[in-house]
Every structure is written in structure tokens, then in C-alpha cells.
Design a protein around this motif. Sequence first.
Motif, mmCIF file in Angstrom:
data_model
loop_
_atom_site.group_PDB
_atom_site.id
_atom_site.type_symbol
_atom_site.label_atom_id
_atom_site.label_comp_id
_atom_site.label_asym_id
_atom_site.label_seq_id
_atom_site.Cartn_x
_atom_site.Cartn_y
_atom_site.Cartn_z
ATOM 1 N N ILE A 1 0.798 -1.237 0.000
ATOM 2 C CA ILE A 1 0.000 0.000 0.000
ATOM 3 C C ILE A 1 0.827 1.280 0.000
ATOM 4 C CG2 ILE A 1 -1.852 -1.202 1.222
ATOM 5 C CD1 ILE A 1 -1.080 0.310 3.747
ATOM 6 N N GLN B 1 2.538 2.910 -2.083
ATOM 7 C CA GLN B 1 2.419 3.809 -3.227
ATOM 8 C C GLN B 1 0.997 4.317 -3.439
ATOM 9 O OE1 GLN B 1 5.218 4.803 -4.665
ATOM 10 N NE2 GLN B 1 6.250 3.431 -3.213
ATOM 11 N N GLU B 2 0.077 3.893 -2.575
ATOM 12 C CA GLU B 2 -1.299 4.349 -2.708
ATOM 13 C C GLU B 2 -1.435 5.795 -2.206
ATOM 14 O OE1 GLU B 2 -3.560 2.687 -4.218
ATOM 15 O OE2 GLU B 2 -2.498 0.774 -4.388
ATOM 16 N N HIS B 3 -2.552 6.394 -2.523
ATOM 17 C CA HIS B 3 -2.829 7.754 -2.041
ATOM 18 C C HIS B 3 -2.901 7.731 -0.514
ATOM 19 C CE1 HIS B 3 -5.077 11.455 -1.213
ATOM 20 N NE2 HIS B 3 -4.663 11.873 -2.411
ATOM 21 N N THR C 1 -6.136 6.645 0.952
ATOM 22 C CA THR C 1 -6.375 5.207 0.810
ATOM 23 C C THR C 1 -5.657 4.445 1.916
ATOM 24 O OG1 THR C 1 -6.572 5.399 -1.596
ATOM 25 C CG2 THR C 1 -6.090 3.214 -0.711
ATOM 26 N N VAL D 1 -11.633 0.900 -2.902
ATOM 27 C CA VAL D 1 -10.313 0.700 -2.295
ATOM 28 C C VAL D 1 -9.972 -0.786 -2.253
ATOM 29 C CG1 VAL D 1 -8.966 0.922 -0.170
ATOM 30 C CG2 VAL D 1 -10.410 2.815 -0.938
ATOM 31 N N VAL E 1 -8.860 -1.880 -5.565
ATOM 32 C CA VAL E 1 -7.481 -1.481 -5.868
ATOM 33 C C VAL E 1 -6.525 -2.525 -5.332
ATOM 34 C CG1 VAL E 1 -5.685 0.202 -5.321
ATOM 35 C CG2 VAL E 1 -7.958 0.991 -6.008
#
Length: 335
Positions: free
Chosen positions: A123, A125-127, A130, A176, A179
Motif C-alpha cells: 500500500i 504507493q497508494e494515495h 487510501t 479501495v 485497488v
Amino acid sequence: MSREKVSGIKKSAILLMTLGPSLSAKILKHFNETDIERISLEIANTTKVEVNTIQGVLEEFVLLNQAQKYMLDGGLEYARKLLEQTLGDKKANDIIKKLMDASQIKPFMFVRKADPKQLTNLIAQEHPQTIALILAYLDPQQASQVISALPEEQQSDIARRIAVMDRTSPEILREVEGVLKEKLSSVVQQDFASAGGIQALVDILNNVDRGTEKLILEELEKDDAKLADEIRKRMFIFEDVISLDNASIQRIIREVDSKDLALALKGSSEEVRDRLFKNVSKRAAEMLREDIEFMGPVRLREVEDAQQRIVGIIRKLDETGEIIISRGGEDAIIV
């Protein structure tokens, strides 16, 4: 008293009466005050229960726990299939519905089995929003390991997002989870699902290392001083030892390794040192001062780790009721 007419509170009371006082007391600690009062009142008002009612409550308890284990192992559909094979469609649906109504099925349950390091890589690299959403649903200890492993520049931002998070729509939750490309553990039944908030962040910070905790609070202080202050009010940090009574401090000192105590005081304020010195014998205080003086330069991380270990001991003593940490507010006053 038929099984269908037994309320949830009544079932809880019957289960606890069946388990006995010792085990029941440990279980009750996990309920909120309102539910504890309601269950206790129900127990007090219950003098006789039919055998078939007790058997029904125990059977339902076992089935609910088994169903929850199935969901942790393989998700909602996996649990449903196993229950249908064992109990039939109607009974299986009843059990699943009860779990969902009781909010025992939560998003991201599949993530809870993941190794924190693997999860961090998954996770990172997720926003930030998120990541905050995922961490808000995790066990605090697992979430603390993940947030500690993230880059420092991300930690305070994500922490702030968790603290101000209130409710998240089912659509966003499903997006989410999509993703992450994992099977949904459940379908949120309500219009909105509650997650996050200040207490969620406090639970996470209570499990991170001292350095991460300090960094996040300092960064939050810059962005939102009021929020940082509210978080601190709900936490116990090493410097808060001065707020404890003398008996509690003496109890803590008996549990703490002398080397850790010297290291912790090496980086503490004079106020904290004086308070602790007053709670040991004159000879012990002199020896402690000598240990600190002759210790020489030490890494800040070593000091912070020692302080965190002591805070861990303090929190455990608080949990067992051997000391009492005042959390602030009128309901925290001890008389």
C-alpha cells in the motif's frame, strides 16, 4: 422462554452466567460501560433459565464464532458455502445475517492476516487517504507496524487523515478493496461505515515506537494544534509519569529494569527526574544519578526505546488495574 424471544442482552447474560465469574469478568472488560450495566442488570434479574434455552444460546455462540473463523480464512462466500453444507441454506443465512447485523464482518478482514512488511509494500504507493482508510480498519498493533515503516514525510499526513476520518461510503470502500485486488470480506450493510477518528489514531500511536509517536505528534502540532492536543489528552507518554500518584510510581519502578530507567531519565526533563528520585530511597537515587552521569553520550533512539519500554509497562499495569492512569475529564476523577 423460547429461543426466538431471547434478546441479545439476555443471551449475553446467559452465556456469561454459564461461563462462570472468572472468565466472564475478563470478557466483560471488552464491552462499553452501557452494555456492561445492561448485561449486569440482566444477570442480576435472572434467577432461572431453562436447559434448552442455555443449550440454544451456547449452540448459537459456537456457530457464530465458527462462521467468523471461516470468514477470516476465506471470506464471506467461503463461510457461506461451508455453513450451507453443514447447516443448510436457511440456517447458514441466519448465521451470516447475525454476524453482519452485529458489525462483526468488517472491510479489509483479509488484510489482517498479511505480514505488516508485505502490507506496507503493498500500500506504500497508494494515495495517503487510501492508506489511512485501510489502517483505520486494521488491528491497532498491525496498523502501528505499517505506519512506522512508511516514509517519515507520509506518517503525519496519514495520521491526520485517520484522526479526522468519520464515515466512509460503501462505494469508496469497495473501490479501495478493488485497488488491492482482493476478495471482499463483506458487503457493508449500512449507508455508511464508521471508521477512523481520534481514538483509532490514539490506539495506533499507543503501539508505535517512541520515535514515530513523537514525530507524528510534532507534525500534527504544526498542522492542527487543537487536534494534536486532543490526541495527547487521550494518550500516555513517558513525561506523563509526573501525573501519577507516588504509590503508582513506586509500583512502576519495581517493574522497570534499572538500566532502562537510567537511559529513560537521561533524556527526560528535570521535573520528571525529580519526581522519580523522590519515589526511591536516598541511596537508590544517588546510584541512579551516578548511572546517568557516567553513562556518557547515548543515541537518542536508545533513550526513546527505553522510555517506550517503560510506557509499555505502565500501560500493562493500568490494564490490570494495578495503577490508574487518569485520562482527563470528570469521569476520570478517582475518589
